[in-house]
Write a protein that holds these residues in place. Structure first.
Motif, PDB file in Angstrom:
ATOM      1  N   ASP A 189       0.808  -1.223   0.000  1.00 62.97           N
ATOM      2  CA  ASP A 189       0.000   0.000   0.000  1.00 62.97           C
ATOM      3  C   ASP A 189       0.841   1.274   0.000  1.00 62.97           C
ATOM      4  N   ILE A 190       2.060   1.216  -0.512  1.00 60.16           N
ATOM      5  CA  ILE A 190       2.928   2.395  -0.483  1.00 60.16           C
ATOM      6  C   ILE A 190       2.225   3.602  -1.099  1.00 60.16           C
ATOM      7  N   ALA A 191       1.659   3.435  -2.277  1.00 58.37           N
ATOM      8  CA  ALA A 191       1.042   4.565  -2.977  1.00 58.37           C
ATOM      9  C   ALA A 191      -0.153   5.109  -2.202  1.00 58.37           C
ATOM     10  N   GLU A 192      -0.997   4.224  -1.691  1.00 60.37           N
ATOM     11  CA  GLU A 192      -2.170   4.657  -0.933  1.00 60.37           C
ATOM     12  C   GLU A 192      -1.766   5.414   0.323  1.00 60.37           C
ATOM     13  N   ASP A 193      -0.753   4.909   1.021  1.00 58.72           N
ATOM     14  CA  ASP A 193      -0.290   5.584   2.240  1.00 58.72           C
ATOM     15  C   ASP A 193       0.305   6.949   1.923  1.00 58.72           C
ATOM     16  N   LEU A 194       1.052   7.043   0.819  1.00 58.01           N
ATOM     17  CA  LEU A 194       1.628   8.338   0.439  1.00 58.01           C
ATOM     18  C   LEU A 194       0.534   9.356   0.133  1.00 58.01           C
ATOM     19  N   ARG A 195      -0.556   8.905  -0.455  1.00 61.81           N
ATOM     20  CA  ARG A 195      -1.665   9.836  -0.714  1.00 61.81           C
ATOM     21  C   ARG A 195      -2.252  10.378   0.582  1.00 61.81           C
TER      22      ARG A 195
END
Length: 317
Positions: A189-195
């Motif tokens: 979930d790297i991308a989701e967490d960065l958002r």
């Protein structure tokens, strides 16, 4: 959240098997079950392998955690800090006094009383939820582990009494499994967490591989990023390997549930590799075919162990 809910007959049977008779408490458990079913598909699937009388208790543990998580991740950005503080204070007061009116808190209080789960675990969890409101990155893996103690390890520790440990070492292994599950989510979930403004990969790891947070946020998947994920996945698999012997330290009727979760969550790492580490532009998941291939035989084995497996060491209602 309202306590006026309609419970399907099959779920009423779970509550009957758990010895939950009070109508309001049954509604509270159903609220937790719905949170679990809606937000924790893999975990919910694994829970179906437990004896029916244990499922409501696991639903309550997940439901409470998810409810708090929803305040942090999807609450009003202008008020969520105050909302979490107010709800946490009210939840802890209700859990200590046994008088909580919030459905997820009422179900959790009952679960903690039945299975003698320490309130310290809930306090540690809520501390980590508050960290998510202010901490956006972690310098070292040890810093991250401090956060994960409350957000992941204590979830495993809360589960162990319900799963009936045969060896005290089961607690340490369960805490490690909770860490492994969450670390798997962090990589996926790297991308989701960065958002949401957060990065759960330690900064020291990024620096070691020449990766910057800015390049990750920009969706750059190059050799350095791939090497970073390979490093993270290797460490997670070592934690899974440490946790795995703990499955045999649980009651036989609990093992298929945890092994199924172990295999399906571990399978997410396989899928990330199969996707060539492209986790920044998609959500990698274990396909339905593989889920069924793992879960169906486990369900058949588990059913044979359910009879007489429900034991409740403390007062039920």
């Amino acid at each position: 959240m309202t306590q006026s809910v309609k419970t399907r007959p099959v779920h009423l049977k779970w509550l009957d098997a758990a010895g939950v008779e009070d109508p309001g408490l049954r509604d509270a458990y159903e609220c937790c079950r719905r949170l679990h079913a809606d937000y924790g598909r893999t975990y919910y699937l694994a829970t179906l392998l437990l004896p029916p009388g244990k499922r409501p208790y696991v639903n309550s543990l997940y439901g409470f955690a998810r409810y708090a998580d929803e305040i942090v991740d999807n609450g009003d950005a202008r008020t969520r800090a105050d909302d979490l503080t107010e709800w946490s204070s009210r939840a802890l007061a209700g859990l200590r006094a046994g008088t909580g009116e919030d459905p997820v808190c009422r179900a959790l209080e009952h679960t903690m009383r039945v299975w003698d789960i320490p309130i310290d675990h809930v306090e540690a969890f809520l501390k980590s939820m508050h960290m998510d409101l202010t901490v956006t990155e972690y310098r070292t893996f040890e810093d991250l582990r401090e956060y994960m103690y409350g957000s992941a390890a204590v979830i495993g520790l809360q589960m162990v009494p319900v799963l009936e440990p045969l060896d005290p070492e089961a607690y340490e292994r369960a805490a490690a499994l909770g860490d492994a599950f969450q670390l798997t989510n962090f990589v996926r979930d790297i991308a989701e967490d960065l958002r949401r403004g957060r990065l759960y990969l330690p900064l020291e790891d990024l620096e070691a591989f020449g990766v910057t947070r800015e390049r990750v946020a920009a969706g750059s998947i190059d050799r350095r990023f791939v090497d970073l994920l390979k490093f993270e996945i290797e460490r997670i698999r070592r934690i899974y390997a440490f946790a795995e012997p703990g499955i045999e330290m649980l009651a036989p009727s609990s093992r298929d549930c945890i092994r199924t979760a172990f295999l399906l969550y571990g399978g997410i790492l396989d899928e990330i590799e199969r996707a060539e580490y492209r986790v920044l532009d998609r959500r990698v998941a274990v396909g339905i075919t593989r889920r069924l291939r793992v879960a169906v035989p486990a369900y058949r084995r588990a059913r044979r162990l359910w009879h007489g497996a429900n034991r409740f060491p403390h007062e039920g209602n």
